[in-house]
Design a protein around this motif. Structure first.
Motif, PDB file in Angstrom:
ATOM      1  N   LYS A  89      -5.706   3.244  13.201  1.00  0.00           N
ATOM      2  CA  LYS A  89      -6.352   4.553  13.019  1.00  0.00           C
ATOM      3  C   LYS A  89      -5.913   5.559  14.073  1.00  0.00           C
ATOM      4  N   LYS A  90      -5.328   5.027  15.155  1.00  0.00           N
ATOM      5  CA  LYS A  90      -4.866   5.945  16.202  1.00  0.00           C
ATOM      6  C   LYS A  90      -3.364   6.187  16.106  1.00  0.00           C
ATOM      7  N   GLN A  91      -2.721   5.555  15.127  1.00  0.00           N
ATOM      8  CA  GLN A  91      -1.263   5.630  15.068  1.00  0.00           C
ATOM      9  C   GLN A  91      -0.792   6.329  13.794  1.00  0.00           C
ATOM     10  N   ASP A  92       0.454   6.802  13.863  1.00  0.00           N
ATOM     11  CA  ASP A  92       1.047   7.495  12.719  1.00  0.00           C
ATOM     12  C   ASP A  92       1.904   6.533  11.909  1.00  0.00           C
ATOM     13  N   ALA A  93       2.112   6.881  10.665  1.00  0.00           N
ATOM     14  CA  ALA A  93       2.970   6.067   9.804  1.00  0.00           C
ATOM     15  C   ALA A  93       3.839   6.972   8.949  1.00  0.00           C
ATOM     16  N   CYS A 134       0.188   3.609  -2.515  1.00  0.00           N
ATOM     17  CA  CYS A 134       0.428   3.347  -1.085  1.00  0.00           C
ATOM     18  C   CYS A 134       0.085   4.562  -0.234  1.00  0.00           C
ATOM     19  N   LEU A 135       0.378   5.749  -0.758  1.00  0.00           N
ATOM     20  CA  LEU A 135       0.092   6.978   0.003  1.00  0.00           C
ATOM     21  C   LEU A 135      -1.400   7.051   0.334  1.00  0.00           C
ATOM     22  N   TYR A 136      -2.231   6.809  -0.679  1.00  0.00           N
ATOM     23  CA  TYR A 136      -3.676   6.909  -0.441  1.00  0.00           C
ATOM     24  C   TYR A 136      -4.186   5.723   0.393  1.00  0.00           C
ATOM     25  N   TRP A 137      -3.579   4.568   0.229  1.00  0.00           N
ATOM     26  CA  TRP A 137      -3.939   3.421   1.078  1.00  0.00           C
ATOM     27  C   TRP A 137      -3.628   3.746   2.545  1.00  0.00           C
ATOM     28  N   ALA A 138      -2.396   4.247   2.787  1.00  0.00           N
ATOM     29  CA  ALA A 138      -1.957   4.500   4.166  1.00  0.00           C
ATOM     30  C   ALA A 138      -2.718   5.666   4.791  1.00  0.00           C
ATOM     31  N   LYS A 139      -3.108   6.612   3.962  1.00  0.00           N
ATOM     32  CA  LYS A 139      -3.885   7.750   4.461  1.00  0.00           C
ATOM     33  C   LYS A 139      -5.196   7.267   5.083  1.00  0.00           C
ATOM     34  N   GLN A 140      -5.756   6.203   4.500  1.00  0.00           N
ATOM     35  CA  GLN A 140      -6.992   5.620   5.048  1.00  0.00           C
ATOM     36  C   GLN A 140      -6.733   4.786   6.298  1.00  0.00           C
ATOM     37  N   ILE A 151      -0.382  15.672   2.670  1.00  0.00           N
ATOM     38  CA  ILE A 151       0.498  14.831   3.487  1.00  0.00           C
ATOM     39  C   ILE A 151       1.822  15.578   3.666  1.00  0.00           C
ATOM     40  N   PRO A 152       2.288  15.745   4.912  1.00  0.00           N
ATOM     41  CA  PRO A 152       3.573  16.417   5.116  1.00  0.00           C
ATOM     42  C   PRO A 152       4.693  15.687   4.362  1.00  0.00           C
TER      43      PRO A 152
END
Ligand code: ZN
Length: 224
Positions: free
Chosen positions: A5-9, A22-28, A60-61
Motif C-alpha cells: 500500500k506504500k509502494q507503486d506498481a 488486473c488494473l482494478y486489482w492493482a489499484k487496490q 490511472i496514468p
C-alpha cells in the motif's frame, strides 16, 4: 496486510478483460498504479484508444509505447490482417495468435520504465489456467523473467500475476468482487476482430470469454 500500500506498481495494460481486471486489482493493492500500453503492431488500433479510455476512467496514468519490432521479425495473425486467426489448433502446436517473444519484450520495456521511476512492482495479466497454453503466460517463464530482469538491471523486481491460476470464470468473479463487473463486461476489448464488450462472438478469444462469463453468471444466479 502487506506494505504494498506504500509502494507503486507498473501494469502492462492492453484494455482487454484480463489486464483491466488486473488494473482494478492493482489499484487496490498499491499506493499508486501506472499503466503501460505497448502498441506492437496489432491489427486493431482501437485497442489502444480503448485502453486509454479505461485508464482515464480509472484515473490511472497511461503511457503508450510503440514497439512494433516483433511483427517485422515473425508474422502472426494479431498483427497481420492477411493471416486468418487460427481456429482449430493441431496438437503440439501453437495457434498463430501466439506472438513469440511478446511478453518477454513487454516485461523488458515495463522493467526499464519502472526502474527509471524507482518502481519495483510489475503487474501482468497472464494466466496458466484455462487458456491457449502460450509458453510466455506460464508461471515458470514469469519467475525466470523476474530473475533475469532483476539481474540485468540490478533492481529487485517483483512480478505480480493475480490471474495466473484463475480460469476465465474466476476472472469474471474477481472483477465482480472488485465491483467492476460492468466496466469489464462493457468497456474492455478482447475480441480478435476488434469489437469491444461481447465482441464478434465467434473468434477464439470471444468464445473463451463468453464461456467463462456464462459459467460465472450461472454460478452467481445459484447463490442464495
Ligand atoms: Zn471476437
Amino acid at each position: 496486510m502487506n506494505d504494498y500500500k506504500k509502494q507503486d506498481a507498473l501494469l502492462l495494460f492492453s484494455g482487454g478483460q484480463d489486464s483491466t481486471t488486473c488494473l482494478y486489482w492493482a489499484k487496490q493493492q498499491f499506493a499508486n498504479l501506472h499503466a503501460l500500453c505497448i502498441a506492437y503492431g496489432q491489427r486493431h488500433a482501437q485497442e489502444v484508444e480503448n485502453a486509454r479510455r479505461i485508464a482515464q476512467t480509472a484515473r490511472i496514468p497511461f503511457r503508450l509505447l510503440h514497439a512494433d519490432t516483433i511483427p517485422r521479425l515473425a508474422p502472426n495473425s494479431l498483427t497481420d490482417a492477411s493471416l486468418p486467426v487460427d481456429d482449430e489448433i493441431a496438437p503440439g502446436t501453437y495457434p498463430n495468435t501466439f506472438v513469440p517473444g511478446r511478453n518477454l519484450l513487454f516485461l523488458t520495456c515495463a522493467a526499464t520504465l519502472a526502474r527509471a521511476q524507482g518502481i519495483r512492482h510489475l503487474v501482468i495479466g497472464v494466466s496458466e489456467a484455462d487458456y491457449s497454453g502460450y509458453p510466455d503466460c506460464r508461471e515458470a517463464f514469469i519467475r525466470s523473467a523476474c530473475t533475469t530482469l532483476s539481474l540485468a538491471m540490478d533492481h529487485p523486481f517483483e512480478i505480480h500475476t493475480p490471474l495466473m491460476w484463475r480460469s476465465k470464470k474466476e476472472v469474471w468473479q474477481l472483477a465482480d468482487e472488485l465491483g467492476v463487473f460492468d466496466i469489464v463486461r462493457n468497456e474492455t476489448l478482447t475480441c480478435y476482430n476488434g469489437l469491444p464488450a461481447d465482441g464478434c462472438g465467434h473468434c477464439p478469444a470471444c468464445r473463451l470469454r463468453r464461456r467463462g462469463l456464462q459459467e460465472y453468471l450461472a454460478e452467481r444466479s445459484l447463490r442464495p
